[in-house]
Scaffold this active site. Structure first.
Site, mmCIF file in Angstrom:
data_model
loop_
_atom_site.group_PDB
_atom_site.id
_atom_site.type_symbol
_atom_site.label_atom_id
_atom_site.label_comp_id
_atom_site.label_asym_id
_atom_site.label_seq_id
_atom_site.Cartn_x
_atom_site.Cartn_y
_atom_site.Cartn_z
ATOM 1 N N ASP A 1 33.250 -12.610 -10.850
ATOM 2 C CA ASP A 1 33.140 -12.008 -12.182
ATOM 3 C C ASP A 1 34.376 -11.195 -12.530
ATOM 4 O O ASP A 1 34.923 -11.285 -13.629
ATOM 5 C CB ASP A 1 31.899 -11.112 -12.256
ATOM 6 C CG ASP A 1 30.619 -11.875 -11.966
ATOM 7 O OD1 ASP A 1 30.664 -13.111 -11.931
ATOM 8 O OD2 ASP A 1 29.576 -11.234 -11.763
ATOM 9 N N GLY B 1 23.207 -12.565 -17.149
ATOM 10 C CA GLY B 1 23.946 -13.504 -16.300
ATOM 11 C C GLY B 1 25.309 -13.856 -16.847
ATOM 12 O O GLY B 1 25.946 -14.806 -16.400
#
Length: 458
Positions: free
Chosen positions: A190, A143
């Site tokens: 991200d 994660g």
């Protein structure tokens, strides 16, 4: 205010990690690297699973990163190796079409996503030959965005090797799109923080258009990452894409209920924009329009006036064709509530008032509860770890990243950091031999790090 990200090229003096990577490269390929590229992982402080719905998120880059050594040649091939022996070598011809097997998400397919993104952006028929050795310090499937960091690093070094030039914003957008070749329908957080991060500051990342704004975290707040040691690979399971699909369907159901054209809208953010509504009003609309019981395919098709075939081709993705029930109310409720928490988190940071650490901690705790109960993206180990973190002195603690495993991020005050680390170690890691063996790379303090860059040895 939005700031201009620093340059993509940085001169660095050698350090132990760089020297080891250079030695590995020379032993593997019999030559020295021409340059290095790095891309950081990230921790999302708040704003989980809302980037692909169009909403802003608040991450920071972490010091752990992907680092690659690269040489450019006219061999007509791209040769990949990894410093970790569990990841096998790979070779591909520069003149062949790059094929990415989404049924089998190996490490080198993530690398090839970045290569393919740059190739398509510039229409490069035959890419430059490259030899690359990749080294990673981000725990995989945790994660913390190890996969996206690899895609970003690859996109950046492919651009450099082929003597092309792009802004960090363009690179982030290309890498977001190209990571979808592996099958993950991510929203861009991200890749954006990996390129747009700056040392010492978290960032509010907005997506319409893509931009990053500095967020100064409170003095005295320390952020600690703890891995629950359950791995979750987004591309290897359908959990993540099911949530994307549920949000897409909820978007269309809300649009339909308010007389908007559902065929035009795919993100929950778009419904709010079209209705010129506040997030509070959107939460009320979710309660009014969507029932808490799961929706069947038949009910969705009936409300939207579409066939089962249309649902399969227009709403479901390749790895969600098997899903028969959809929790639309819970997913939309999480997204609109979490979007509101992001804006409140930034406001508290901007105000810098006394007691801000407590307020931010409460927002983090609310976020975890919503991820656990409404979005159902936690897991028992992660919930237990978050509970241990709070009992060990964290002001706030929540899962970070996709969930279903991976990491929690906790905010503690500086004076409690050492005792917090001891207490979490004793309660979660030490009693379990497997976790105890992973503890060094699983429990650590992190500071906001800089973004992706081409590194040139001085």
């Amino acid at each position: 205010m939005a700031s201009n990200p620093p340059t993509l090229k940085i001169e660095i003096t050698s350090n132990e990690r760089l020297k080891n990577l250079k030695d590995h490269f020379e032993a593997k390929f019999g030559e020295s690297p021409l340059f290095y590229a790095c891309a950081p992982g990230r921790v999302n402080l708040i704003g989980e699973h809302i980037d692909y719905c169009g909403y802003s998120v608040l991450p920071m880059a972490i010091e752990q990163n992907i680092l690659a050594a690269v040489s450019v040649n006219n061999s007509g091939t791209i040769q990949l190796a990894n410093t970790n022996p569990q990841y096998q070598d790979f070779k591909v011809s520069c003149s062949e079409d790059i094929v990415i097997d989404r049924e089998n998400p190996k490490w080198y397919y993530y690398f090839l996503c970045g290569v393919k993104g740059i190739q398509e952006k510039f229409g490069i028929g035959c890419l430059a030959g490259m030899s690359c050795v990749v080294d990673g310090t981000i725990p995989p499937s945790s994660g913390l965005s190890s996969s996206s960091a690899l895609v970003c690093c690859s996109g950046l070094l492919t651009m450099e090797a082929n003597q092309k030039s792009l802004s960090k914003v363009d690179l982030a957008e290309i890498c977001t799109k190209s990571e979808r070749y592996i099958g993950t329908e991510g929203g861009g957080m991200d890749q954006s923080i990996s390129f747009l991060a700056e040392k010492g500051t978290a960032k509010l990342i907005e997506f319409q258009p893509l931009r990053a704004t500095d967020v100064k975290l409170p003095d005295g707040a320390v952020f600690v990452i703890s891995n629950c040691c359950v791995e979750m690979n987004k591309a290897a399971s359908s959990h993540y894409n099911i949530r994307v699909v549920e949000c897409r369907i909820a978007t269309k159901m809300l649009a339909q209920a308010r007389g908007l054209d559902p065929s035009r809208l795919v993100k929950l953010f778009q419904v709010q924009t079209e209705l010129k509504a506040s997030l509070e009003e959107m939460l009320a609309l979710v309660d009014e329009v969507l029932h808490p019981e799961p929706y069947s395919r038949e009910e969705i098709c009936k409300v939207l006036g579409i066939t089962t075939e249309q649902m399969c081709t227009e709403l479901l993705s390749a790895n969600t064709q098997h899903v028969t029930n959809f929790k639309l109310h819970q997913r939309a409720k999480h997204v609109y509530g979490e979007a509101e928490r992001v804006m409140r988190f930034k406001s508290v940071c901007d105000a810098g008032a006394a007691g801000s650490i407590t307020l931010l901690g409460e927002l983090m705790n609310q976020s975890h509860a919503s991820c656990r109960d409404l979005y159902e993206c936690s897991c028992p180990e992660l919930d237990r770890l978050v509970d241990i973190c709070l009992k060990s002195g964290a002001v706030g603690s929540r899962l970070t990243g996709a969930g279903w495993g991976g990491c929690a991020v906790s905010m503690v005050t500086g004076e409690k950091a050492a005792s917090f680390l001891r207490a979490v170690r004793d309660a979660y890691y030490t009693p379990d031999p497997r976790r105890a063996a992973m503890e060094k790379q699983s429990l650590f303090v992190t500071k906001p790090a800089g973004g992706a860059a081409i590194l040139l040895e001085e």
